[in-house]
Scaffold this motif. Structure first.
Motif, PDB file in Angstrom:
ATOM      1  N   MET A  24      -0.558  12.723   6.922  1.00 45.45           N
ATOM      2  CA  MET A  24       0.647  13.235   6.282  1.00 45.45           C
ATOM      3  C   MET A  24       0.835  12.620   4.899  1.00 45.45           C
ATOM      4  O   MET A  24       0.642  11.417   4.728  1.00 45.45           O
ATOM      5  CB  MET A  24       1.848  12.891   7.165  1.00 45.45           C
ATOM      6  N   LYS A  25       1.187  13.460   3.936  1.00 50.51           N
ATOM      7  CA  LYS A  25       1.299  12.987   2.553  1.00 50.51           C
ATOM      8  C   LYS A  25       2.413  11.953   2.404  1.00 50.51           C
ATOM      9  O   LYS A  25       3.527  12.170   2.844  1.00 50.51           O
ATOM     10  CB  LYS A  25       1.591  14.164   1.621  1.00 50.51           C
ATOM     11  N   ASP A  26       2.065  10.832   1.758  1.00 49.14           N
ATOM     12  CA  ASP A  26       3.073   9.809   1.486  1.00 49.14           C
ATOM     13  C   ASP A  26       3.441   9.886   0.001  1.00 49.14           C
ATOM     14  O   ASP A  26       2.833  10.633  -0.764  1.00 49.14           O
ATOM     15  CB  ASP A  26       2.518   8.429   1.837  1.00 49.14           C
ATOM     16  N   PHE A  27       4.437   9.092  -0.397  1.00 54.43           N
ATOM     17  CA  PHE A  27       4.841   8.987  -1.803  1.00 54.43           C
ATOM     18  C   PHE A  27       5.306  10.324  -2.378  1.00 54.43           C
ATOM     19  O   PHE A  27       4.913  10.723  -3.466  1.00 54.43           O
ATOM     20  CB  PHE A  27       3.708   8.362  -2.642  1.00 54.43           C
TER      21      PHE A  27
ATOM     22  N   THR B 112      10.001  12.006   1.121  1.00 55.34           N
ATOM     23  CA  THR B 112       9.859  10.784   1.927  1.00 55.34           C
ATOM     24  C   THR B 112      10.785   9.695   1.404  1.00 55.34           C
ATOM     25  O   THR B 112      11.411   8.976   2.177  1.00 55.34           O
ATOM     26  CB  THR B 112       8.388  10.293   1.882  1.00 55.34           C
ATOM     27  N   TYR B 113      10.860   9.605   0.066  1.00 58.73           N
ATOM     28  CA  TYR B 113      11.733   8.580  -0.525  1.00 58.73           C
ATOM     29  C   TYR B 113      13.185   8.825  -0.118  1.00 58.73           C
ATOM     30  O   TYR B 113      13.911   7.891   0.243  1.00 58.73           O
ATOM     31  CB  TYR B 113      11.578   8.580  -2.047  1.00 58.73           C
ATOM     32  N   LYS B 114      13.563  10.099  -0.153  1.00 53.17           N
ATOM     33  CA  LYS B 114      14.928  10.461   0.222  1.00 53.17           C
ATOM     34  C   LYS B 114      15.212  10.060   1.673  1.00 53.17           C
ATOM     35  O   LYS B 114      16.281   9.533   1.990  1.00 53.17           O
ATOM     36  CB  LYS B 114      15.098  11.977   0.056  1.00 53.17           C
ATOM     37  N   GLU B 115      14.213  10.262   2.512  1.00 49.87           N
ATOM     38  CA  GLU B 115      14.386   9.900   3.921  1.00 49.87           C
ATOM     39  C   GLU B 115      14.521   8.380   4.075  1.00 49.87           C
ATOM     40  O   GLU B 115      15.307   7.894   4.894  1.00 49.87           O
ATOM     41  CB  GLU B 115      13.198  10.420   4.724  1.00 49.87           C
ATOM     42  N   LEU B 116      13.756   7.649   3.281  1.00 46.58           N
ATOM     43  CA  LEU B 116      13.860   6.179   3.308  1.00 46.58           C
ATOM     44  C   LEU B 116      15.280   5.749   2.919  1.00 46.58           C
ATOM     45  O   LEU B 116      15.892   4.907   3.591  1.00 46.58           O
ATOM     46  CB  LEU B 116      12.826   5.573   2.350  1.00 46.58           C
TER      47      LEU B 116
ATOM     48  N   ALA C 203       0.073   1.867  -2.470  1.00 44.23           N
ATOM     49  CA  ALA C 203      -0.155   1.609  -1.052  1.00 44.23           C
ATOM     50  C   ALA C 203       0.751   0.464  -0.648  1.00 44.23           C
ATOM     51  O   ALA C 203       1.083  -0.381  -1.470  1.00 44.23           O
ATOM     52  CB  ALA C 203      -1.607   1.234  -0.812  1.00 44.23           C
ATOM     53  N   TRP C 204       1.150   0.452   0.607  1.00 45.62           N
ATOM     54  CA  TRP C 204       2.053  -0.612   1.069  1.00 45.62           C
ATOM     55  C   TRP C 204       1.287  -1.849   1.511  1.00 45.62           C
ATOM     56  O   TRP C 204       1.870  -2.888   1.758  1.00 45.62           O
ATOM     57  CB  TRP C 204       2.926  -0.112   2.225  1.00 45.62           C
ATOM     58  N   ASP C 205      -0.024  -1.699   1.667  1.00 43.56           N
ATOM     59  CA  ASP C 205      -0.803  -2.830   2.198  1.00 43.56           C
ATOM     60  C   ASP C 205      -2.036  -3.091   1.344  1.00 43.56           C
ATOM     61  O   ASP C 205      -3.097  -3.421   1.835  1.00 43.56           O
ATOM     62  CB  ASP C 205      -1.227  -2.540   3.644  1.00 43.56           C
ATOM     63  N   ASN C 206      -1.862  -2.897   0.041  1.00 45.96           N
ATOM     64  CA  ASN C 206      -3.014  -2.954  -0.853  1.00 45.96           C
ATOM     65  C   ASN C 206      -3.254  -4.354  -1.410  1.00 45.96           C
ATOM     66  O   ASN C 206      -3.134  -4.602  -2.598  1.00 45.96           O
ATOM     67  CB  ASN C 206      -2.815  -1.965  -1.992  1.00 45.96           C
TER      68      ASN C 206
ATOM     69  N   PHE D 148       7.768 -13.719   6.432  1.00 45.93           N
ATOM     70  CA  PHE D 148       7.784 -12.409   7.100  1.00 45.93           C
ATOM     71  C   PHE D 148       6.372 -11.850   7.186  1.00 45.93           C
ATOM     72  O   PHE D 148       5.574 -12.010   6.281  1.00 45.93           O
ATOM     73  CB  PHE D 148       8.676 -11.420   6.337  1.00 45.93           C
ATOM     74  N   ASP D 149       6.115 -11.189   8.293  1.00 48.05           N
ATOM     75  CA  ASP D 149       4.782 -10.650   8.484  1.00 48.05           C
ATOM     76  C   ASP D 149       4.881  -9.207   8.984  1.00 48.05           C
ATOM     77  O   ASP D 149       4.657  -8.922  10.150  1.00 48.05           O
ATOM     78  CB  ASP D 149       4.022 -11.540   9.483  1.00 48.05           C
ATOM     79  N   PHE D 150       5.238  -8.323   8.078  1.00 48.59           N
ATOM     80  CA  PHE D 150       5.282  -6.904   8.419  1.00 48.59           C
ATOM     81  C   PHE D 150       4.153  -6.222   7.666  1.00 48.59           C
ATOM     82  O   PHE D 150       3.844  -6.594   6.539  1.00 48.59           O
ATOM     83  CB  PHE D 150       6.601  -6.263   7.969  1.00 48.59           C
ATOM     84  N   SER D 151       3.572  -5.223   8.301  1.00 51.96           N
ATOM     85  CA  SER D 151       2.520  -4.498   7.610  1.00 51.96           C
ATOM     86  C   SER D 151       2.762  -2.994   7.794  1.00 51.96           C
ATOM     87  O   SER D 151       2.967  -2.517   8.914  1.00 51.96           O
ATOM     88  CB  SER D 151       1.183  -4.957   8.179  1.00 51.96           C
ATOM     89  N   PHE D 152       2.785  -2.305   6.662  1.00 54.67           N
ATOM     90  CA  PHE D 152       3.040  -0.867   6.711  1.00 54.67           C
ATOM     91  C   PHE D 152       1.894  -0.142   6.017  1.00 54.67           C
ATOM     92  O   PHE D 152       1.402  -0.599   4.993  1.00 54.67           O
ATOM     93  CB  PHE D 152       4.325  -0.504   5.961  1.00 54.67           C
ATOM     94  N   THR D 153       1.490   1.004   6.577  1.00 52.10           N
ATOM     95  CA  THR D 153       0.489   1.795   5.864  1.00 52.10           C
ATOM     96  C   THR D 153       1.135   3.038   5.244  1.00 52.10           C
ATOM     97  O   THR D 153       0.660   3.537   4.236  1.00 52.10           O
ATOM     98  CB  THR D 153      -0.672   2.226   6.782  1.00 52.10           C
ATOM     99  N   HIS D 154       2.214   3.494   5.833  1.00 52.32           N
ATOM    100  CA  HIS D 154       2.895   4.711   5.363  1.00 52.32           C
ATOM    101  C   HIS D 154       4.380   4.381   5.222  1.00 52.32           C
ATOM    102  O   HIS D 154       4.896   3.548   5.974  1.00 52.32           O
ATOM    103  CB  HIS D 154       2.676   5.820   6.399  1.00 52.32           C
TER     104      HIS D 154
END
Ligand SMILES: [Zn+2]
Length: 253
Positions: A1-4, A8-12, A179-182, A195-201
């Motif tokens: 699913m397309k990110d960025f 999607t931003y609006k949903e965030l 990317a959120w995990d780049n 903190f140790d959170f990892s997001f890909t999308h």
């Protein structure tokens, strides 16, 4: 699913609101002018290039009653007074995204002059109280080192997040490199944190928010240039980014 995408931003943003986060600016954080019994989100934007995309994002936020902080680079492609003025008129805050030591190849004296000059240029539109380093990945110079020799507080500056925010208290994440995990690309834009959170999308962040897994204090650093309003724009950004990340990897090695 397309990110960025803007959707999607609006949903965030909607999810943050639903989870009762108040949107505060960097200046509000440092002057403690917010409700400290409520969770907060500092929505920060680094305007690296394509300032028009920042204006689009600023309008979207305004339509949802949200204030954010936009850090502008002062380079020809980014420093567009009319866009800065429009973003100010939408009620957002402006900061300076400096890169003086990279710009002057490590010459501290020239760098502080460059910093002063650019600060003056921005101050004509908005009294700058907050600065943040632009981590130019192709330069070996980390512009934060300038503050080993000089003091930004002398210029009426309240904060440089890398020094003045405790990231064990405020959870920080960024879309640097689109990317959120780049980690590999994202050389300098890292913070020391427990903190140790990892997001890909982005949807992973939305999900974590809905599950109430995220801390009450959050700073998200979003580069509007990565986010597309239309499909065509999305593919354009996607292809250019693929090439850029490939080149960066070659340089970083
Ligand atoms: Zn930047």
């Amino acid at each position: 699913m397309k990110d960025f995408t803007h959707n999607t931003y609006k949903e965030l943003l909607e999810t943050l609101k639903k989870q009762n986060y108040q949107f505060i600016t960097v200046e509000e954080y440092f002057t403690s002018t917010y409700n400290d019994s409520k969770p907060f989100i500092i929505m920060r934007h680094d305007v690296d290039r394509r300032p028009n995309s920042s204006l689009e994002m600023a309008k979207l936020e305004k339509s949802m009653g949200i204030k954010a902080t936009y850090y502008f680079r002062i380079i020809y492609q980014t420093f567009k007074p009319n866009i800065i003025k429009e973003i100010i008129n939408l009620g957002h805050e402006i900061g300076y995204h400096y890169e003086s030591l990279a710009e002057t190849n490590g010459d501290y004296e020239k760098a502080i002059k460059d910093f002063e000059l650019n600060l003056d240029r921005l101050n004509k539109f908005y009294l700058i109280k907050n600065i943040a380093m632009h981590g130019r990945p192709t330069s070996k110079w980390d512009s934060r080192l300038l503050w080993n020799k000089y003091d930004y507080k002398k210029y009426g500056i309240l904060s440089e997040p890398y020094f003045d925010i405790d990231f064990n208290e405020v959870f920080y994440t960024t879309d640097a490199g689109r990317a959120w995990d780049n980690e590999a690309i994202n050389l300098r834009d890292k913070v020391d944190t427990k903190f140790d959170f990892s997001f890909t999308h982005t949807n992973d962040i939305i999900k974590a928010l809905k599950n109430k897994e995220l801390p009450n204090k959050i700073m998200i650093n979003i580069h509007p240039e990565h986010w597309a309003k239309t499909n065509i724009e999305w593919y354009k950004i996607f292809i250019v980014r693929k090439m850029k990340n490939f080149i960066k990897k070659l340089i970083i090695g």
